[in-house]
Design a protein around this motif. Sequence first.
Motif, PDB file in Angstrom:
ATOM      1  N   THR A  71       0.836  -1.196   0.000  1.00 46.72           N
ATOM      2  CA  THR A  71       0.000   0.000   0.000  1.00 46.72           C
ATOM      3  C   THR A  71       0.871   1.246   0.000  1.00 46.72           C
ATOM      4  O   THR A  71       0.590   2.215  -0.720  1.00 46.72           O
ATOM      5  CB  THR A  71      -0.945   0.002   1.214  1.00 46.72           C
ATOM      6  N   VAL A  72       1.931   1.226   0.812  1.00 42.45           N
ATOM      7  CA  VAL A  72       2.877   2.348   0.823  1.00 42.45           C
ATOM      8  C   VAL A  72       3.469   2.563  -0.568  1.00 42.45           C
ATOM      9  O   VAL A  72       3.685   3.695  -1.007  1.00 42.45           O
ATOM     10  CB  VAL A  72       3.999   2.091   1.847  1.00 42.45           C
ATOM     11  N   ARG A  73       3.698   1.487  -1.288  1.00 41.23           N
ATOM     12  CA  ARG A  73       4.315   1.568  -2.615  1.00 41.23           C
ATOM     13  C   ARG A  73       3.311   1.818  -3.736  1.00 41.23           C
ATOM     14  O   ARG A  73       3.688   1.883  -4.898  1.00 41.23           O
ATOM     15  CB  ARG A  73       5.094   0.281  -2.894  1.00 41.23           C
ATOM     16  N   GLY A  74       2.022   1.956  -3.405  1.00 45.51           N
ATOM     17  CA  GLY A  74       1.040   2.376  -4.397  1.00 45.51           C
ATOM     18  C   GLY A  74       0.150   1.310  -4.973  1.00 45.51           C
ATOM     19  O   GLY A  74      -0.563   1.566  -5.959  1.00 45.51           O
ATOM     20  N   ALA A  75       0.120   0.106  -4.423  1.00 46.10           N
ATOM     21  CA  ALA A  75      -0.738  -0.954  -4.960  1.00 46.10           C
ATOM     22  C   ALA A  75      -2.211  -0.652  -4.676  1.00 46.10           C
ATOM     23  O   ALA A  75      -2.556   0.037  -3.721  1.00 46.10           O
ATOM     24  CB  ALA A  75      -0.353  -2.298  -4.351  1.00 46.10           C
ATOM     25  N   GLY A  76      -3.092  -1.204  -5.498  1.00 48.00           N
ATOM     26  CA  GLY A  76      -4.523  -0.943  -5.376  1.00 48.00           C
ATOM     27  C   GLY A  76      -5.219  -1.829  -4.360  1.00 48.00           C
ATOM     28  O   GLY A  76      -4.790  -2.953  -4.091  1.00 48.00           O
ATOM     29  N   THR A  77      -6.340  -1.335  -3.843  1.00 43.41           N
ATOM     30  CA  THR A  77      -7.081  -2.045  -2.801  1.00 43.41           C
ATOM     31  C   THR A  77      -7.666  -3.364  -3.297  1.00 43.41           C
ATOM     32  O   THR A  77      -7.562  -4.398  -2.630  1.00 43.41           O
ATOM     33  CB  THR A  77      -8.207  -1.150  -2.269  1.00 43.41           C
ATOM     34  N   ALA A  78      -8.286  -3.350  -4.463  1.00 41.57           N
ATOM     35  CA  ALA A  78      -8.958  -4.554  -4.957  1.00 41.57           C
ATOM     36  C   ALA A  78      -7.969  -5.698  -5.151  1.00 41.57           C
ATOM     37  O   ALA A  78      -8.244  -6.848  -4.783  1.00 41.57           O
ATOM     38  CB  ALA A  78      -9.682  -4.241  -6.262  1.00 41.57           C
ATOM     39  N   ALA A  79      -6.807  -5.399  -5.713  1.00 44.21           N
ATOM     40  CA  ALA A  79      -5.812  -6.439  -5.959  1.00 44.21           C
ATOM     41  C   ALA A  79      -5.265  -6.996  -4.653  1.00 44.21           C
ATOM     42  O   ALA A  79      -5.037  -8.202  -4.524  1.00 44.21           O
ATOM     43  CB  ALA A  79      -4.676  -5.886  -6.814  1.00 44.21           C
ATOM     44  N   LEU A  80      -5.059  -6.134  -3.670  1.00 42.95           N
ATOM     45  CA  LEU A  80      -4.550  -6.592  -2.382  1.00 42.95           C
ATOM     46  C   LEU A  80      -5.593  -7.435  -1.653  1.00 42.95           C
ATOM     47  O   LEU A  80      -5.249  -8.385  -0.953  1.00 42.95           O
ATOM     48  CB  LEU A  80      -4.130  -5.393  -1.526  1.00 42.95           C
ATOM     49  N   ARG A  81      -6.854  -7.094  -1.826  1.00 40.01           N
ATOM     50  CA  ARG A  81      -7.901  -7.923  -1.218  1.00 40.01           C
ATOM     51  C   ARG A  81      -7.956  -9.294  -1.870  1.00 40.01           C
ATOM     52  O   ARG A  81      -8.172 -10.304  -1.187  1.00 40.01           O
ATOM     53  CB  ARG A  81      -9.254  -7.222  -1.339  1.00 40.01           C
ATOM     54  N   ARG A  82      -7.781  -9.354  -3.179  1.00 41.78           N
ATOM     55  CA  ARG A  82      -7.758 -10.661  -3.839  1.00 41.78           C
ATOM     56  C   ARG A  82      -6.619 -11.523  -3.314  1.00 41.78           C
ATOM     57  O   ARG A  82      -6.764 -12.734  -3.135  1.00 41.78           O
ATOM     58  CB  ARG A  82      -7.635 -10.487  -5.360  1.00 41.78           C
ATOM     59  N   LEU A  83      -5.493 -10.880  -3.046  1.00 39.54           N
ATOM     60  CA  LEU A  83      -4.380 -11.594  -2.425  1.00 39.54           C
ATOM     61  C   LEU A  83      -4.803 -12.130  -1.063  1.00 39.54           C
ATOM     62  O   LEU A  83      -4.479 -13.269  -0.695  1.00 39.54           O
ATOM     63  CB  LEU A  83      -3.180 -10.663  -2.288  1.00 39.54           C
ATOM     64  N   GLY A  84      -5.544 -11.334  -0.320  1.00 37.58           N
ATOM     65  CA  GLY A  84      -6.031 -11.764   0.988  1.00 37.58           C
ATOM     66  C   GLY A  84      -6.963 -12.967   0.896  1.00 37.58           C
ATOM     67  O   GLY A  84      -6.885 -13.878   1.721  1.00 37.58           O
ATOM     68  N   TYR A  85      -7.834 -12.980  -0.104  1.00 40.77           N
ATOM     69  CA  TYR A  85      -8.746 -14.119  -0.270  1.00 40.77           C
ATOM     70  C   TYR A  85      -7.974 -15.403  -0.563  1.00 40.77           C
ATOM     71  O   TYR A  85      -8.305 -16.479  -0.036  1.00 40.77           O
ATOM     72  CB  TYR A  85      -9.736 -13.842  -1.402  1.00 40.77           C
ATOM     73  N   ARG A  86      -6.956 -15.308  -1.405  1.00 44.15           N
ATOM     74  CA  ARG A  86      -6.161 -16.497  -1.722  1.00 44.15           C
ATOM     75  C   ARG A  86      -5.448 -17.017  -0.478  1.00 44.15           C
ATOM     76  O   ARG A  86      -5.410 -18.228  -0.222  1.00 44.15           O
ATOM     77  CB  ARG A  86      -5.138 -16.181  -2.824  1.00 44.15           C
ATOM     78  N   CYS A  87      -4.901 -16.103   0.291  1.00 47.14           N
ATOM     79  CA  CYS A  87      -4.190 -16.513   1.511  1.00 47.14           C
ATOM     80  C   CYS A  87      -5.137 -17.104   2.546  1.00 47.14           C
ATOM     81  O   CYS A  87      -4.792 -18.059   3.246  1.00 47.14           O
ATOM     82  CB  CYS A  87      -3.440 -15.318   2.108  1.00 47.14           C
ATOM     83  N   ALA A  88      -6.353 -16.559   2.639  1.00 43.35           N
ATOM     84  CA  ALA A  88      -7.340 -17.096   3.581  1.00 43.35           C
ATOM     85  C   ALA A  88      -7.730 -18.518   3.205  1.00 43.35           C
ATOM     86  O   ALA A  88      -7.889 -19.388   4.072  1.00 43.35           O
ATOM     87  CB  ALA A  88      -8.576 -16.200   3.625  1.00 43.35           C
TER      88      ALA A  88
END
Length: 408
Positions: A71-88
């Motif tokens: 997030t500090v480096r500028g990544a988008g919210t939707a893409a980071l949430r998708r990463l969260g779903y995969r990890c969950a």
Amino acid sequence: MPRSATGTAVAGMTMVTAGAMTANLASYLLHLPAAQWLGPAGYGEFASLLAAQLVLAVPALALQTVVARETVRGAGTAALRRLGYRCAGLAGFVALAVVPLVAWALDTSVAGALGSLVTAPLLVLLAAEQGLLQGRGRFSALSVVLAAAGVAKVVPAVAVLAVGGGPGAALFAGAVGTGFVAAAAALLVSRSPAGPGSGATPVVGVLAVLRASQVQLALIALTSLDLLLARTVLDPRDAGLYALGAVATKVAFWLPQAVGVVLYPRMADPAQSAAAVRSALTVLVGIGAALVAGAAVGAPLVPLLVGEAYAPVQSLLWLFALQGACLAVLQGALLSAIAGERTHLAAVAWVGLAAEAALMLTVATTTRQFVLVAVAVAATTATVVSVLAVRAARTVGPDTRPAPSDRM
């Protein structure tokens, strides 16, 4: 740090500390009725299941740090949430797979182990939202989420214990509360300003989270191994005594977590990394010293709070607090390693973990010996990793960026 930056950091630490203290206070209040209602033997089982739960929460801790960094480096919210779903999804699969193993290793029922481990994927989903808030610097909102998560996890568990439920049922009730908070946190993040990031930065893949996970796993294992081995090596009464003393370790470890949470985004910025690492370690050492002194002064209250059966712990309370203080410093150093993508520093923690396991299984046979081994390993590991982290941060200048990570 400049005066304005210092003021911002202090304000952030104050807000996050308030939220974390609310969550931690709720957690520690859970230990008091659990210790009284379950008795030393039952409480030992309860504490060991909590420790196992903490180990499987490692993906959540790792994901939050990766999401905040990106997030500090500028990544988008939707893409980071998708990463969260995969990890969950991965966390849930692993949790279900190891339920029988945990039940066997800790000598608990399968239902009890399931009640403990079902929380893992829910914590991962919650961590993704917390990482977004942390990376955006929305510390007031983050403090609300932290407090809500702690209360929602504890209140249902206490209610179950109050009506005679066992450790597994209580922990399952806490998992339900965690799920509700994760959903509420997603709504809160959606209403929070996204910050300056454009969302054009490629998002890291699961491998980057796994690299951060091995760092967090080393740390969490060091905070939990002694409690798990005490359940196996010591008799049930001594294991229960050790479990209560370990509450002081958890206090000293978790209380200063706001320091790392607030300074982590600066650790992820190469222009501020060195100063942020030095500031974090200095503050953590100071807080740790104060907590050890407080444990020594407050030790006589132990029998009054939880009963005379736990009186033998009071002379050891300051040692348990010292262990937690050293682990808090280690956490600060390892957070800087994740922020700068220098996760190889975790090798020192893994060596310390192996040494602790060997000593506890071959030398330590009493509660005092267990905590002395834990303190020695925590202090040595924290010192070595801190020195290496400060030196590594000095090599990163304002125009330097860490090596590219997995961005699949």
